[in-house]
Scaffold this motif. Structure first.
Motif, PDB file in Angstrom:
ATOM      1  N   SER A   1      -4.308   2.229   9.654  1.00  0.00           N
ATOM      2  CA  SER A   1      -4.566   0.861   9.198  1.00  0.00           C
ATOM      3  C   SER A   1      -3.698  -0.144   9.953  1.00  0.00           C
ATOM      4  CB  SER A   1      -4.297   0.758   7.695  1.00  0.00           C
ATOM      5  OG  SER A   1      -2.946   1.092   7.391  1.00  0.00           O
TER       6      SER A   1
ATOM      7  N   SER B   1       0.799  -1.219   0.000  1.00  0.00           N
ATOM      8  CA  SER B   1       0.000   0.000   0.000  1.00  0.00           C
ATOM      9  C   SER B   1       0.834   1.273   0.000  1.00  0.00           C
ATOM     10  CB  SER B   1      -0.931   0.018   1.220  1.00  0.00           C
ATOM     11  OG  SER B   1      -0.184   0.065   2.421  1.00  0.00           O
TER      12      SER B   1
ATOM     13  N   THR C   1      -2.900   7.494   7.107  1.00  0.00           N
ATOM     14  CA  THR C   1      -3.716   6.320   6.746  1.00  0.00           C
ATOM     15  C   THR C   1      -2.971   5.027   7.034  1.00  0.00           C
ATOM     16  OG1 THR C   1      -4.807   7.620   5.022  1.00  0.00           O
ATOM     17  CG2 THR C   1      -5.000   5.225   4.894  1.00  0.00           C
TER      18      THR C   1
ATOM     19  N   VAL D   1      -0.749   5.081   0.022  1.00  0.00           N
ATOM     20  CA  VAL D   1      -1.444   5.750   1.126  1.00  0.00           C
ATOM     21  C   VAL D   1      -0.488   6.710   1.821  1.00  0.00           C
ATOM     22  CG1 VAL D   1      -2.999   3.806   1.471  1.00  0.00           C
ATOM     23  CG2 VAL D   1      -0.854   3.905   2.737  1.00  0.00           C
ATOM     24  N   ASN D   2      -1.059   7.712   2.489  1.00  0.00           N
ATOM     25  CA  ASN D   2      -0.223   8.646   3.233  1.00  0.00           C
ATOM     26  C   ASN D   2       0.129   8.063   4.590  1.00  0.00           C
ATOM     27  OD1 ASN D   2      -2.534   8.997   4.859  1.00  0.00           O
ATOM     28  ND2 ASN D   2      -3.236  10.701   3.597  1.00  0.00           N
TER      29      ASN D   2
END
Length: 337
Positions: free
Chosen positions: A83, A66, A79, A75-76
């Motif tokens: 997660s 990711s 995030t 994703v940053n």
């Protein structure tokens, strides 16, 4: 006492009540079974540790897939962190629940035991299965857990006044590393600032060569310092700056002496050379302060990240303990049904 065929068991419970168990298979009952079934606990712990490892590997793969080093892809950081927290918590609940259920379902059936005592023992079996699995997992992941906790401790310690000393030492080392290099090979902010100290006015000294007098705009003849001597002067000024960077302002005698060296090298007047020294020293101090602020900010971010990781790890483990205990009671009820 061995039982054959079917058994009719009468036992005294609390408060003098008597309970009879009719038609219970003999191989399904142990009247003198211990309160702790270590076989069931170890089986549940092994299952929990294995499932936790599998979910950790899966989460690592999903996490790596990711993220991306390219801008505007993947994703940053926020995030990714959220997660990760969710995945660790869910993995702990699933693995602990599975281990607790197996520990409750596989334990030996107790007879002549009050229902409250059965509930307590099932809860204890789930908790013990979770505890053993957590210890095994911690032993396997000792380096990871140690890095999380140790990183937070080190980051918190770096928030003290040591950051300023480290920044000053780094600036001095950056300047000192340029000493062994010839002019033009230096890199980095410190090397650039030191180069600017000895920068000559090429338009005024266009025809000058090493070891030959060069005309100045004022008509004076100033000897051009040879390269070896120039490098020695540069190294001396570097040591003067490094000695005073962490202490505060540059002493007046050092300003005067460094100005003399620069005036000999560049052909500037003493006043202009001293002004260049003070300006360059101020710029180097400003860069040192910026480096100190950046190091403190990085240390603070690392400390906060370690604190958050430790707290969420605690929450996930605590949730796993509750999940294992509850699942063990469910497995125990199905076992006794």
């Amino acid at each position: 006492m061995a039982l054959t065929g079917t058994a009719s068991i009468t036992s005294a419970e609390e408060f003098g009540h008597v309970r009879s168990l009719q038609g219970v298979a003999a191989d399904n009952v142990q009247t003198y079974a211990g309160a702790v079934s270590w076989g069931a606990i170890l089986a549940g712990a092994a299952a929990a540790a294995a499932l936790s490892l599998i979910l950790l590997i899966l989460g690592t793969g999903l996490g790596l897939s990711s993220v991306s080093p390219w801008a505007h892809k993947g994703v940053n950081a926020a995030t990714f962190g959220l997660s990760t927290i969710v995945w660790v918590t869910v993995s702990q609940l699933l693995a602990s629940g599975m281990g607790g259920y197996l520990a409750g379902r596989l334990r030996t059936k107790w007879v002549a035991v009050h229902s409250d005592e059965v509930y307590f023992r099932d809860t204890a079996h789930g908790f013990l299965a979770w505890a053993v699995a957590s210890l095994v997992t911690a032993a396997l992941l000792a380096s990871f857990i140690g890095s999380v906790i140790g990183g937070g401790v080190k980051a918190g310690a770096s928030m003290t006044g040591a950051a300023a000393t480290v920044a000053a030492a780094g600036a001095a080392a950056a300047g000192g590393s340029e000493i062994s290099k010839s002019d033009g090979e230096g890199a980095g902010p410190a090397g650039y600032l030191l180069d600017s100290l000895f920068r000559r006015d090429l338009s005024a000294n266009a025809g000058a060569n090493a070891g030959v007098s060069a005309p100045l705009g004022s008509g004076a003849m100033v000897p051009i310092i040879s390269e070896p001597a120039g490098n020695a002067n540069r190294a001396e000024v570097t040591r003067i700056f490094a000695n005073s960077l962490s202490a505060g302002p540059l002493p007046a005698q050092d300003v005067r002496y460094a100005g003399q060296l620069i005036a000999q090298r560049t052909g500037l007047t003493q006043a202009d050379a001293e002004k260049r020294v003070t300006d360059t020293y101020a710029r180097m101090q400003a860069k040192m302060r910026d480096a100190e602020v950046a190091s403190r900010d990085a240390a603070d971010k690392a400390r906060k990240a370690s604190v958050h990781a430790t707290l969420w790890l605690f929450i996930s483990l605590l949730g796993g303990a509750f999940a294992a205990s509850w699942a063990a009671t469910c497995g125990g009820r199905q076992r006794d049904a």
